[in-house]
Design a protein around this motif. Sequence first.
Motif, short mmCIF file in Angstrom:
data_model
loop_
_atom_site.label_atom_id
_atom_site.label_comp_id
_atom_site.label_asym_id
_atom_site.label_seq_id
_atom_site.Cartn_x
_atom_site.Cartn_y
_atom_site.Cartn_z
N TYR A 1 0.84 -1.20 0.00
CA TYR A 1 0.00 0.00 0.00
C TYR A 1 0.88 1.25 0.00
CZ TYR A 1 -3.96 -2.99 0.84
OH TYR A 1 -4.92 -3.96 0.73
N PHE B 1 -13.71 7.11 -3.79
CA PHE B 1 -13.38 6.89 -2.38
C PHE B 1 -14.60 6.89 -1.47
CE2 PHE B 1 -9.28 7.79 -4.22
CZ PHE B 1 -8.54 6.74 -3.68
N THR C 1 -17.13 5.11 -2.08
CA THR C 1 -17.52 3.70 -2.03
C THR C 1 -16.73 2.93 -0.97
OG1 THR C 1 -15.93 3.01 -3.72
CG2 THR C 1 -18.12 3.70 -4.49
N LYS C 2 -15.59 3.45 -0.57
CA LYS C 2 -14.73 2.77 0.39
C LYS C 2 -14.86 3.32 1.80
CE LYS C 2 -11.27 2.14 -3.23
NZ LYS C 2 -10.45 0.94 -3.22
N SER C 3 -15.79 4.25 2.02
CA SER C 3 -15.87 4.93 3.31
C SER C 3 -17.22 4.69 3.98
CB SER C 3 -15.64 6.43 3.11
OG SER C 3 -16.73 6.99 2.41
N ASP C 4 -17.28 5.06 5.27
CA ASP C 4 -18.55 4.99 6.00
C ASP C 4 -18.91 6.30 6.70
OD1 ASP C 4 -16.88 4.97 8.25
OD2 ASP C 4 -17.24 2.87 8.70
N LYS D 1 -13.19 5.22 7.15
CA LYS D 1 -13.83 3.91 7.28
C LYS D 1 -13.35 3.32 8.59
CE LYS D 1 -15.40 -0.15 5.20
NZ LYS D 1 -16.04 -0.56 4.00
N MET E 1 -9.43 7.72 4.92
CA MET E 1 -9.44 7.08 3.60
C MET E 1 -9.11 8.09 2.49
SD MET E 1 -10.34 3.93 4.12
CE MET E 1 -10.66 3.43 2.46
N VAL F 1 -3.37 3.22 -0.55
CA VAL F 1 -3.92 2.86 -1.85
C VAL F 1 -3.00 1.86 -2.54
CG1 VAL F 1 -5.22 5.00 -2.18
CG2 VAL F 1 -2.87 4.87 -2.97
N ASP G 1 -5.14 1.59 -7.70
CA ASP G 1 -5.79 2.85 -7.32
C ASP G 1 -5.01 4.04 -7.88
OD1 ASP G 1 -7.73 1.45 -5.83
OD2 ASP G 1 -6.63 1.72 -3.94
#
Length: 152
Positions: free
Chosen positions: A2, A37, A39-42, A110, A115, A130, A134
């Motif tokens: 990463y 990004f 889509t990868k987070s909350d 997340k 993120m 990433v 990415d």
Amino acid sequence: MYYNVTINIPVYTDANSTFPKPVGENYDYWFPLLKFFLTKSDTIEIHCWNEEIDTINEIQSLYNSKMEMVREENLTIFKLIKSIITIDYLLNNNVNINGELKWFTINLEKFMKPMFHSGHWGTEFFIPNVTKEDIVFIKSIIPRQAILHEFL
């Protein structure tokens, strides 16, 4: 493996303004980066300057009590759980009447881990953890004049 990525978008300012506008005067790079990004987070954190009253009122009216709001000396910070309303707002209602990005900072997390960071009205980014894939995507989106630095 990463990587961490920083991106600086070249900017300019109009004669009577201090607002940094991206070269090319558009945010075409910003929307797909944020969407990717999101889509990868909350969790989403939005920072506005306290004098950006219209934007602050807009966010408050959208979320009522379903947000955390902290007002500091010069900054108002909103922390929101990602939802369809939030995604729609960020992706489809993101520029003001002057065509400028509404928010000084957008942070995506997340499980409370960073993120994505978009700062200085979408002209500076820090994206941790990433993959090379990415990074290929990021490079395909950002303007050719942008400065991208990747590091471990």
